[in-house]
Design a protein around this motif. Structure first.
Motif, mmCIF file in Angstrom:
data_model
loop_
_atom_site.group_PDB
_atom_site.id
_atom_site.type_symbol
_atom_site.label_atom_id
_atom_site.label_comp_id
_atom_site.label_asym_id
_atom_site.label_seq_id
_atom_site.Cartn_x
_atom_site.Cartn_y
_atom_site.Cartn_z
ATOM 1 N N GLN A 114 0.265 -1.347 -0.229
ATOM 2 C CA GLN A 114 0.479 -0.115 -0.021
ATOM 3 C C GLN A 114 0.603 1.090 0.180
ATOM 4 O OE1 GLN A 114 -1.853 0.906 3.786
ATOM 5 N NE2 GLN A 114 -0.823 -0.794 4.258
ATOM 6 N N ILE A 115 0.504 2.487 -0.502
ATOM 7 C CA ILE A 115 0.802 3.707 -0.635
ATOM 8 C C ILE A 115 1.472 3.687 1.379
ATOM 9 C CG2 ILE A 115 1.313 5.875 -1.021
ATOM 10 C CD1 ILE A 115 -1.298 5.609 -3.161
ATOM 11 N N PRO A 116 3.173 5.078 1.283
ATOM 12 C CA PRO A 116 3.154 4.423 2.613
ATOM 13 C C PRO A 116 1.927 5.678 2.975
ATOM 14 C CG PRO A 116 5.451 4.693 0.916
ATOM 15 C CD PRO A 116 3.741 4.346 -0.020
ATOM 16 N N ASP A 117 2.767 5.463 4.311
ATOM 17 C CA ASP A 117 2.049 6.984 5.446
ATOM 18 C C ASP A 117 2.671 8.041 6.135
ATOM 19 O OD1 ASP A 117 -0.749 7.909 6.670
ATOM 20 O OD2 ASP A 117 -0.091 7.103 8.223
ATOM 21 N N PHE A 118 2.387 9.008 5.512
ATOM 22 C CA PHE A 118 2.647 10.239 6.168
ATOM 23 C C PHE A 118 2.225 11.130 7.335
ATOM 24 C CE2 PHE A 118 4.836 9.277 2.238
ATOM 25 C CZ PHE A 118 6.377 9.822 2.213
ATOM 26 N N ARG A 119 2.968 11.244 8.564
ATOM 27 C CA ARG A 119 1.823 12.253 9.609
ATOM 28 C C ARG A 119 3.745 12.627 9.887
ATOM 29 N NH1 ARG A 119 3.080 7.276 11.193
ATOM 30 N NH2 ARG A 119 3.175 6.594 13.527
ATOM 31 N N ILE A 120 3.155 13.994 10.680
ATOM 32 C CA ILE A 120 3.326 14.945 11.147
ATOM 33 C C ILE A 120 3.337 14.458 13.126
ATOM 34 C CG2 ILE A 120 4.548 16.896 11.997
ATOM 35 C CD1 ILE A 120 3.758 18.131 8.687
ATOM 36 N N GLU A 121 4.414 14.158 13.837
ATOM 37 C CA GLU A 121 4.589 14.083 15.071
ATOM 38 C C GLU A 121 5.848 15.311 15.946
ATOM 39 O OE1 GLU A 121 3.656 10.215 16.481
ATOM 40 O OE2 GLU A 121 2.321 10.567 15.033
ATOM 41 N N ASN A 122 4.980 15.387 16.657
ATOM 42 C CA ASN A 122 6.844 16.241 17.322
ATOM 43 C C ASN A 122 7.393 17.305 16.818
ATOM 44 O OD1 ASN A 122 5.503 14.993 19.975
ATOM 45 N ND2 ASN A 122 5.890 13.658 19.472
ATOM 46 N N GLY A 123 7.122 17.480 15.405
ATOM 47 C CA GLY A 123 7.776 18.281 15.088
ATOM 48 C C GLY A 123 9.080 17.978 13.993
ATOM 49 N N SER A 124 8.444 15.755 13.932
ATOM 50 C CA SER A 124 9.282 14.958 13.160
ATOM 51 C C SER A 124 8.540 14.926 11.871
ATOM 52 C CB SER A 124 9.917 13.656 13.823
ATOM 53 O OG SER A 124 10.902 13.938 14.726
ATOM 54 N N LEU A 125 8.277 14.627 11.281
ATOM 55 C CA LEU A 125 7.998 13.314 9.753
ATOM 56 C C LEU A 125 8.434 12.123 9.930
ATOM 57 C CD1 LEU A 125 6.373 14.301 7.337
ATOM 58 C CD2 LEU A 125 8.867 14.505 5.490
ATOM 59 N N LEU A 126 7.212 11.595 9.838
ATOM 60 C CA LEU A 126 7.193 9.926 10.169
ATOM 61 C C LEU A 126 7.039 9.427 8.825
ATOM 62 C CD1 LEU A 126 6.146 9.198 13.297
ATOM 63 C CD2 LEU A 126 8.461 9.930 12.149
ATOM 64 N N MET A 127 7.438 8.475 8.380
ATOM 65 C CA MET A 127 6.819 8.106 6.727
ATOM 66 C C MET A 127 6.270 6.393 7.383
ATOM 67 S SD MET A 127 9.378 7.655 3.518
ATOM 68 C CE MET A 127 8.534 5.515 2.150
ATOM 69 N N TRP A 128 5.929 5.832 6.790
ATOM 70 C CA TRP A 128 5.628 4.716 7.794
ATOM 71 C C TRP A 128 4.820 3.567 6.285
ATOM 72 C CZ3 TRP A 128 1.644 0.622 6.536
ATOM 73 C CH2 TRP A 128 1.055 0.056 6.966
ATOM 74 N N SER A 129 6.109 2.370 6.382
ATOM 75 C CA SER A 129 6.260 1.696 4.409
ATOM 76 C C SER A 129 5.893 0.427 5.625
ATOM 77 C CB SER A 129 7.121 2.322 3.711
ATOM 78 O OG SER A 129 7.239 3.797 3.650
ATOM 79 N N GLU A 130 4.988 -0.069 3.626
ATOM 80 C CA GLU A 130 5.087 -2.058 3.901
ATOM 81 C C GLU A 130 6.253 -2.495 3.281
ATOM 82 O OE1 GLU A 130 0.124 -3.140 3.419
ATOM 83 O OE2 GLU A 130 1.056 -2.965 2.382
ATOM 84 N N ILE A 131 6.910 -3.778 4.155
ATOM 85 C CA ILE A 131 8.033 -3.650 3.503
ATOM 86 C C ILE A 131 8.264 -5.023 3.601
ATOM 87 C CG2 ILE A 131 9.820 -2.120 4.104
ATOM 88 C CD1 ILE A 131 10.302 -4.118 6.685
ATOM 89 N N LYS A 132 8.434 -6.533 2.897
ATOM 90 C CA LYS A 132 8.803 -7.638 3.067
ATOM 91 C C LYS A 132 8.479 -7.981 4.138
ATOM 92 C CE LYS A 132 10.024 -11.692 0.753
ATOM 93 N NZ LYS A 132 11.191 -12.245 -0.128
ATOM 94 N N GLY A 133 7.498 -8.862 4.817
ATOM 95 C CA GLY A 133 7.283 -10.021 6.232
ATOM 96 C C GLY A 133 6.723 -8.816 7.139
#
Length: 222
Positions: A114-133
């Motif tokens: 699925q398309i990675p999810d981006f969010r802003i938390e505590n002044g940081s940019l977080l990128m959550w991605s699916e990977i194998k397993g």
């Protein structure tokens, strides 16, 4: 009568000529428009997030757009930072941080994630991605004009049968790129095969990776 017929014939020929010219110009315009689109028109908004990224107390903005014209369905991340005049200025634009939905190396097949999810938390940019397993989360922090990768958290499992059972081993990886400490912890949920093993390594990466240079394939490095 002959003169009138000649005039009608001339007018008809002129009309045909004008029609052909119009069709030709229309065809050329369509080709031109298609050429523009083929160069990358990220026309579909997938994600938009707002938050303070440069610690100035004002809302910054990130967007993820998809190019639905290109057969590979590539995606573009853009980061806009707030300005004193109340407007946003483009700070980062990247088409290599997210894998296209239908990569060329898979010959038109879906990449499976699925398309990675981006969010802003505590002044940081977080990128959550699916990977194998499993999945992986990257944390980027704005520092001296750049968004630098400072933390990685990854969770994977070794399931090979297509499902998780009592023998499945989960591996959690925490990598602090600022200190260079990388910790891997293996665990299971089964009482029979209980396992809790921790491995600590020192991995110093300098300079810290910048978001504009980051590629989706870099997940294999960490």
């Amino acid at each position: 009568m002959q003169n009138e017929c000649k005039q009608i014939t001339l007018r008809t020929m002129n009309n045909i000529f004008l029609l052909l010219a119009f069709l030709f110009m229309s065809a050329q315009t369509n080709v031109f428009a298609q050429n523009i689109l083929s160069k990358g028109q990220f026309n579909y908004l997938v994600k938009e997030e707002k938050g303070d990224l440069n610690r100035d107390g004002k809302m910054d903005r990130i967007t993820v757009h998809m190019d639905t014209i290109d057969n590979t369905y590539p995606l573009r991340l853009q980061i806009f930072l707030s300005q004193p005049n109340g407007k946003w200025a483009l700070a980062v634009s990247s088409t290599q941080i997210i894998e296209p939905q239908y990569p060329t190396d898979k010959h038109g097949e879906y990449n499976g994630y699925q398309i990675p999810d981006f969010r802003i938390e505590n002044g940081s940019l977080l990128m959550w991605s699916e990977i194998k397993g499993g999945n992986i989360t990257y944390e980027f922090k704005y520092e001296k004009g750049n968004f630098e990768l400072i933390n990685i958290e990854k969770l994977t499992n070794n399931a090979t049968k297509g499902y998780i059972d009592e023998n499945t081993v989960f591996t959690e990886t925490k990598f602090n790129l600022i200190t260079g400490v990388r910790i891997e912890t293996d665990s299971t949920n089964s009482e029979k095969t209980f396992k809790n093993e921790k491995r600590i390594k020192a991995v110093l990466i300098r300079p810290l990776p910048k978001i504009q240079d980051f590629k989706f394939s870099d997940k294999d490095r960490y």
